[in-house]
Write an enzyme that holds these catalytic residues in place. Structure first.
Site, PDB file in Angstrom:
ATOM      1  N   LYS A  12      63.630 -22.316 -35.703  1.00  0.00           N
ATOM      2  CA  LYS A  12      63.170 -22.796 -34.397  1.00  0.00           C
ATOM      3  C   LYS A  12      63.854 -24.131 -34.153  1.00  0.00           C
ATOM      4  O   LYS A  12      64.217 -24.844 -35.094  1.00  0.00           O
ATOM      5  CB  LYS A  12      61.644 -22.993 -34.432  1.00  0.00           C
ATOM      6  CG  LYS A  12      60.984 -22.897 -33.090  1.00  0.00           C
ATOM      7  CD  LYS A  12      60.538 -21.489 -32.748  1.00  0.00           C
ATOM      8  CE  LYS A  12      59.864 -21.438 -31.401  1.00  0.00           C
ATOM      9  NZ  LYS A  12      59.341 -20.141 -31.056  1.00  0.00           N
ATOM     10  N   GLY A  53      43.735 -14.821 -19.510  1.00  0.00           N
ATOM     11  CA  GLY A  53      45.079 -15.270 -19.146  1.00  0.00           C
ATOM     12  C   GLY A  53      45.912 -14.104 -18.659  1.00  0.00           C
ATOM     13  O   GLY A  53      46.247 -13.211 -19.435  1.00  0.00           O
ATOM     14  N   VAL A  54      46.206 -14.084 -17.356  1.00  0.00           N
ATOM     15  CA  VAL A  54      47.012 -12.980 -16.821  1.00  0.00           C
ATOM     16  C   VAL A  54      48.314 -13.524 -16.243  1.00  0.00           C
ATOM     17  O   VAL A  54      48.638 -13.343 -15.072  1.00  0.00           O
ATOM     18  CB  VAL A  54      46.229 -12.102 -15.803  1.00  0.00           C
ATOM     19  CG1 VAL A  54      45.332 -11.137 -16.537  1.00  0.00           C
ATOM     20  CG2 VAL A  54      45.405 -12.944 -14.828  1.00  0.00           C
ATOM     21  N   GLY A  55      49.057 -14.219 -17.115  1.00  0.00           N
ATOM     22  CA  GLY A  55      50.398 -14.691 -16.767  1.00  0.00           C
ATOM     23  C   GLY A  55      51.379 -13.571 -17.051  1.00  0.00           C
ATOM     24  O   GLY A  55      51.096 -12.406 -16.769  1.00  0.00           O
ATOM     25  N   VAL A  72      52.508 -12.023 -19.961  1.00  0.00           N
ATOM     26  CA  VAL A  72      52.083 -10.946 -20.862  1.00  0.00           C
ATOM     27  C   VAL A  72      50.801 -10.290 -20.342  1.00  0.00           C
ATOM     28  O   VAL A  72      50.689  -9.062 -20.299  1.00  0.00           O
ATOM     29  CB  VAL A  72      51.854 -11.462 -22.303  1.00  0.00           C
ATOM     30  CG1 VAL A  72      51.433 -10.324 -23.217  1.00  0.00           C
ATOM     31  CG2 VAL A  72      53.108 -12.133 -22.847  1.00  0.00           C
ATOM     32  N   TYR A 129      49.628  -9.925 -17.426  1.00  0.00           N
ATOM     33  CA  TYR A 129      49.868  -9.043 -16.285  1.00  0.00           C
ATOM     34  C   TYR A 129      50.331  -7.652 -16.767  1.00  0.00           C
ATOM     35  O   TYR A 129      49.779  -6.614 -16.378  1.00  0.00           O
ATOM     36  CB  TYR A 129      50.922  -9.662 -15.349  1.00  0.00           C
ATOM     37  CG  TYR A 129      51.438  -8.693 -14.326  1.00  0.00           C
ATOM     38  CD1 TYR A 129      50.701  -8.438 -13.165  1.00  0.00           C
ATOM     39  CD2 TYR A 129      52.630  -7.995 -14.519  1.00  0.00           C
ATOM     40  CE1 TYR A 129      51.157  -7.509 -12.223  1.00  0.00           C
ATOM     41  CE2 TYR A 129      53.083  -7.080 -13.594  1.00  0.00           C
ATOM     42  CZ  TYR A 129      52.353  -6.837 -12.453  1.00  0.00           C
ATOM     43  OH  TYR A 129      52.789  -5.920 -11.540  1.00  0.00           O
TER      44      TYR A 129
HETATM   45  P1  NAD Z   1      52.134 -17.538 -19.247  1.00  0.00           P
HETATM   46  O1  NAD Z   1      52.174 -19.018 -19.160  1.00  0.00           O
HETATM   47  O2  NAD Z   1      52.957 -16.723 -18.326  1.00  0.00           O
HETATM   48  O3  NAD Z   1      50.619 -17.022 -19.117  1.00  0.00           O
HETATM   49  C1  NAD Z   1      49.522 -17.688 -19.648  1.00  0.00           C
HETATM   50  C2  NAD Z   1      48.422 -17.573 -18.620  1.00  0.00           C
HETATM   51  O4  NAD Z   1      47.218 -18.120 -19.174  1.00  0.00           O
HETATM   52  C3  NAD Z   1      48.698 -18.348 -17.324  1.00  0.00           C
HETATM   53  O5  NAD Z   1      48.527 -17.504 -16.211  1.00  0.00           O
HETATM   54  C4  NAD Z   1      47.686 -19.487 -17.368  1.00  0.00           C
HETATM   55  O6  NAD Z   1      47.265 -19.877 -16.084  1.00  0.00           O
HETATM   56  C5  NAD Z   1      46.565 -18.844 -18.156  1.00  0.00           C
HETATM   57  N1  NAD Z   1      45.638 -19.779 -18.779  1.00  0.00           N
HETATM   58  C6  NAD Z   1      45.876 -20.992 -19.312  1.00  0.00           C
HETATM   59  N2  NAD Z   1      44.746 -21.542 -19.794  1.00  0.00           N
HETATM   60  C7  NAD Z   1      43.772 -20.630 -19.561  1.00  0.00           C
HETATM   61  C8  NAD Z   1      42.371 -20.607 -19.830  1.00  0.00           C
HETATM   62  N3  NAD Z   1      41.765 -21.607 -20.436  1.00  0.00           N
HETATM   63  N4  NAD Z   1      41.677 -19.514 -19.455  1.00  0.00           N
HETATM   64  C9  NAD Z   1      42.270 -18.481 -18.830  1.00  0.00           C
HETATM   65  N5  NAD Z   1      43.594 -18.452 -18.554  1.00  0.00           N
HETATM   66  C10 NAD Z   1      44.331 -19.516 -18.907  1.00  0.00           C
HETATM   67  O7  NAD Z   1      52.500 -17.187 -20.770  1.00  0.00           O
HETATM   68  P2  NAD Z   1      52.870 -15.771 -21.354  1.00  0.00           P
HETATM   69  O8  NAD Z   1      54.350 -15.673 -21.500  1.00  0.00           O
HETATM   70  O9  NAD Z   1      52.134 -14.703 -20.645  1.00  0.00           O
HETATM   71  O10 NAD Z   1      52.293 -15.917 -22.838  1.00  0.00           O
HETATM   72  C11 NAD Z   1      50.907 -15.858 -23.081  1.00  0.00           C
HETATM   73  C12 NAD Z   1      50.647 -16.193 -24.546  1.00  0.00           C
HETATM   74  O11 NAD Z   1      51.323 -15.252 -25.393  1.00  0.00           O
HETATM   75  C13 NAD Z   1      51.138 -17.575 -24.983  1.00  0.00           C
HETATM   76  O12 NAD Z   1      50.289 -18.070 -25.978  1.00  0.00           O
HETATM   77  C14 NAD Z   1      52.503 -17.271 -25.596  1.00  0.00           C
HETATM   78  O13 NAD Z   1      52.871 -18.251 -26.552  1.00  0.00           O
HETATM   79  C15 NAD Z   1      52.227 -15.934 -26.261  1.00  0.00           C
HETATM   80  N6  NAD Z   1      53.403 -15.114 -26.444  1.00  0.00           N
HETATM   81  C16 NAD Z   1      54.154 -14.754 -25.381  1.00  0.00           C
HETATM   82  C17 NAD Z   1      55.277 -13.956 -25.547  1.00  0.00           C
HETATM   83  C18 NAD Z   1      56.116 -13.509 -24.370  1.00  0.00           C
HETATM   84  O14 NAD Z   1      56.890 -12.571 -24.517  1.00  0.00           O
HETATM   85  N7  NAD Z   1      55.988 -14.123 -23.212  1.00  0.00           N
HETATM   86  C19 NAD Z   1      55.639 -13.506 -26.839  1.00  0.00           C
HETATM   87  C20 NAD Z   1      54.825 -13.870 -27.929  1.00  0.00           C
HETATM   88  C21 NAD Z   1      53.719 -14.673 -27.714  1.00  0.00           C
END
Ligand code: NAD
Length: 362
Positions: free
Chosen positions: A80, A179-181, A183, A185
Site C-alpha cells: 500500500k 451505507g448505499v454508496g 458498493v 448500491y
Molecule cells: P462510498 O463512499 O461510495 O459509500 C459509503 C456510503 O456510506 C456513502 O454513501 C456514505 O454516505 C455512507 N455512510 C457514511 N457514514 C454512514 C453512516 N454512519 N451511516 C450510514 N451510511 C453512511 O464507498 P464504497 O466504495 O461503497 O465502499 C463502502 C465500504 O466498503 C468502505 O468501507 C470501503 O472501504 C469498503 N470497500 C469498498 C470496495 C470497493 O470496491 N469500492 C472494496 C473493498 C472494500
C-alpha cells in the site's frame, strides 16, 4: 528509536520513503509481503495528523492487503502507499507523476492502484511514468471495482445463510444495508434480484432515494439501521462500526458487508461470537474489488473475474467452518488460513512481472 523491531514494522519486507521537493511529494510505500507475488495495493492521499500516523496507516493497510490477496487465492503480495497531501488542494499532475516515478523505482515489487483521495484519472497520470499501476481508464482496464465487491459480498452472504442452515438461497430474507454508496448500491441490486426484503440507511438522502426508486427498499434512520430486526446486517459504510456499543444492540443472525476494518477491536470478534452472530470477516468477503483489479495483470476477462469472485462463497464457508470447529471467531480462523498459505510458499524464489509484460497492458 526502534525501527526493524518496532511492533508494527517487524513483519514488513520493505518500507520506502520518497520525497521530491520540486513537486512537494512525500510518500511512503509499504511492501508487507511478496511471498505470494508482487505487492498490490492502492495509494491513499490523505492529510494525516502527523507523519507517524501516515507510517502507521501504510503499515496496517499493506499488511491487510497480504491477507486479503492470500485468501482470495491471488498470486499477489500485500502493499500500500500513502501520499501525505490534501487531495482537494494539493494534488497536481506533477506530484502524481513524481509518485509514478517512485513506484517505477521499485521495479515491480509494488503495483499501485486507486484508494481514498485518488481517482481513475489520477491512475492514468501515474501510468504515464510507470507500468506498475492498475485501475486506469486504459484499454484492458478493469473499471469500477465496486460492482465486483458487491457481487462478492452477495456470494459471502449465501455462505453465511447456508452455514446457519437458514435456507439455500437469500429469497425472502431481510437484509439491512448500512451505507448505499458505490458498493451498497450494487449490493441492493443483487439482493433485489434475489427477492430479499431490503432495509437501507445512509447519511446522504440522495443515495437512499436512488435505491428506493430503483429497488423499492425501505429507508431507515442512519442511527437505527444496526438495531433493526433482520436476518443479515451489511455494513457498507465506514470501518469500526462493530464495537462494544453497537454489537449488544444488533438484532440480526449474520453480519456480512463490504466495509473495511469493521471490528473496532479484536475483542469485538469475540463479542459477536458471544451473541451467536455469524460474521463474515471483512477482508474475506470484500475481496471482489481486488480480484477485479488484479485481473488486469493477466488480461482482463469479466467472465473469469466473476467466477473467481463467486469463489468467495466457498472461502467464507471454509472460514466459518474452521472457526466453529476450533471455537474461535471467524476472523481468527481467516488469519490462520492465511498463515498456513504463506507458510507453504515462504522461501521460494519469486519472479516479479517483467516490465514489458506490464507495459503491454498500456
Ligand atoms: P462510498 O463512499 O461510495 O459509500 C459509503 C456510503 O456510506 C456513502 O454513501 C456514505 O454516505 C455512507 N455512510 C457514511 N457514514 C454512514 C453512516 N454512519 N451511516 C450510514 N451510511 C453512511 O464507498 P464504497 O466504495 O461503497 O465502499 C463502502 C465500504 O466498503 C468502505 O468501507 C470501503 O472501504 C469498503 N470497500 C469498498 C470496495 C470497493 O470496491 N469500492 C472494496 C473493498 C472494500
Amino acid at each position: 528509536m526502534e525501527l526493524f523491531s518496532s511492533i508494527e514494522m517487524k513483519d514488513h519486507e520493505q518500507i520506502t520513503f520518497f520525497q521530491d521537493k520540486l513537486t512537494g511529494l512525500k510518500t511512503i510505500i509499504g511492501v508487507h509481503s511478496t511471498v505470494l507475488g508482487p505487492a498490490l495495493g492502492g495509494c491513499r492521499m490523505w492529510t494525516y495528523e502527523n507523519e507517524a500516523e501516515a507510517l502507521k496507516d501504510v503499515l496496517r493497510l499493506s499488511r491487510g492487503m497480504t491477507y486479503k490477496a492470500a485468501l482470495a487465492g491471488l498470486n499477489l503480495g500485500g502493499g500500500k502507499a500513502v501520499i501525505l497531501a490534501n487531495s482537494q488542494t494539493e494534488k497536481t499532475s506533477e506530484l502524481l507523476k513524481s509518485f509514478g516515478r517512485a513506484v517505477e523505482a521499485l521495479s515491480g515489487r509494488y503495483i499501485t492502484a486507486e484508494d481514498v483521495g485518488m481517482s481513475v484519472e489520477d491512475i492514468d497520470t501515474i501510468r504515464s511514468q510507470t507500468a506498475y499501476a492498475v485501475g486506469g481508464s486504459n484499454e484492458g482496464g478493469s473499471g469500477d471495482p465496486s460492482v465486483m465487491t458487491a457481487y462478492g459480498v452477495f456470494q459471502g452472504m449465501k455462505a453465511c445463510v447456508k452455514h446457519l442452515n437458514l435456507k439455500n438461497d437469500l429469497s425472502e430474507l431481510t437484509v439491512a444495508v448500512q451505507g448505499v454508496g458505490h458498493v451498497g448500491y450494487h449490493l441492493c441490486s443483487y439482493l433485489h434480484a434475489a427477492g430479499c426484503n431490503i432495509l437501507v440507511a445512509d447519511i446522504y438522502p440522495e443515495n437512499t432515494k436512488r435505491v428506493q426508486k430503483e429497488f423499492g427498499v425501505k429507508v431507515l434512520d442512519a442511527k437505527e439501521i444496526h438495531r433493526v430486526h433482520c436476518d443479515i446486517f451489511a455494513p457498507c459504510a465506514l470501518g469500526s462500526g462493530l464495537n462494544s456499543t453497537t454489537i449488544p444492540e444488533l438484532n440480526c443472525k449474520i453480519v456480512a458487508g463490504s466495509a473495511n476494518n469493521q471490528l473496532a477491536t479484536e475483542a469485538d470478534g469475540q463479542r459477536l461470537m458471544g451473541r451467536n452472530i455469524a460474521y463474515a470477516p471483512d477482508y474475506v468477503i470484500n475481496a471482489g474489488g481486488l480480484i477485479n483489479v488484479a485481473a488486469e495483470l493477466d488480461g482482463y476477462d469479466q467472465g473469469k473475474v466473476m467466477k473467481k469472485v463467486a469463489q468467495i462463497e466457498e472461502t467464507v464457508a471454509k472460514v466459518l467452518n474452521l472457526g466453529q470447529k476450533k471455537n474461535i471467531p471467524p476472523q481468527e480462523a481467516a488469519d490462520e488460513l492465511v498463515e498456513s498459505i504463506l507458510a507453504q510458499k515462504r522461501g521460494r524464489y519469486l519472479e516479479f512481472p517483467h516490465p514489458q509484460k506490464m507495459k503491454n497492458l498500456k
